[in-house]
Design an enzyme around this catalytic site. Sequence first.
Site, mmCIF file in Angstrom:
data_model
loop_
_atom_site.group_PDB
_atom_site.id
_atom_site.type_symbol
_atom_site.label_atom_id
_atom_site.label_comp_id
_atom_site.label_asym_id
_atom_site.label_seq_id
_atom_site.Cartn_x
_atom_site.Cartn_y
_atom_site.Cartn_z
ATOM 1 N N SER A 141 35.967 7.108 -15.844
ATOM 2 C CA SER A 141 34.753 7.269 -16.624
ATOM 3 C C SER A 141 34.728 8.691 -17.155
ATOM 4 C CB SER A 141 33.520 7.027 -15.736
ATOM 5 O OG SER A 141 32.329 7.438 -16.377
ATOM 6 N N TYR A 154 28.091 9.374 -8.488
ATOM 7 C CA TYR A 154 29.057 8.715 -9.366
ATOM 8 C C TYR A 154 30.089 9.730 -9.861
ATOM 9 C CZ TYR A 154 30.680 5.464 -13.009
ATOM 10 O OH TYR A 154 31.433 4.627 -13.795
#
Length: 255
Positions: A141, A154
């Site tokens: 990501s 995250y």
Amino acid sequence: MPENPSKNAVVTGASSGIGEATVRQLRADGWNVIAFARRADRLAQLAAQTGAAAFAGDVTNDDDVARLLEFAAETFAGSGGIDTLINIAGGARGADHVANAKDEDWDWMFQVNVMGTLKLTRAFLPALRSHGRGTVLNLTSTAAITAYEGGSGYNAAKFAQHALTGALRLEEAEHNIRVIEVAPGLVQTEEFALNRLGGDKEAAQKVYQGVEEPLTAEDVAGVVGYAVGLPHHINLDQVTVRPVAQAAAHKLIRR
């Protein structure tokens, strides 16, 4: 499944979102695919629609990973063996600042994003080495590149997955295994924001509100398919994929 000795892939996280779209993309491109995810019912539908082989299990469960390895060996036995592992399974849980971080959210994110990638990759490396022209693609990501407020858990998990990917590339080059990282930015899927925000549909919709064209799962799957479909001597080390409206992690155009 049609025999294709140079195109045999396992795709994790295949029951929804980018994982499902990747299975569809690879099948359209002529790949033999095993779709791996927890939800057997959704996998069965995907298999019926695409001709992929379905295998239900959890990337964090050692027994499930061992069974998947055996299944892949049997499934691809007549077509040259597995040559490509695509680690899509992952996700975010919560958007708390560090001061309010929940252990259970962090534990889940590290298990799914980091340990799941480790367990699958470690299990399949002997077969990929034996094949002689193996590929591992990890979906990380832009959260693996730039930290942001409310993203610490995250960020931490995806930074770790990014580091794992980089080390793997260095370690496996001598075995002719190419290691690819695809790092998407804002992707609008049916479940990512919803799961992250505890099922709050209104909050999940606000993530994409006013963004004219966020990426779709199919957009990212197209990049994944392109990367693994290139001649094997070409390694796309890291591909960052954002919508035009997202010029950077801190700059998102909302109309």
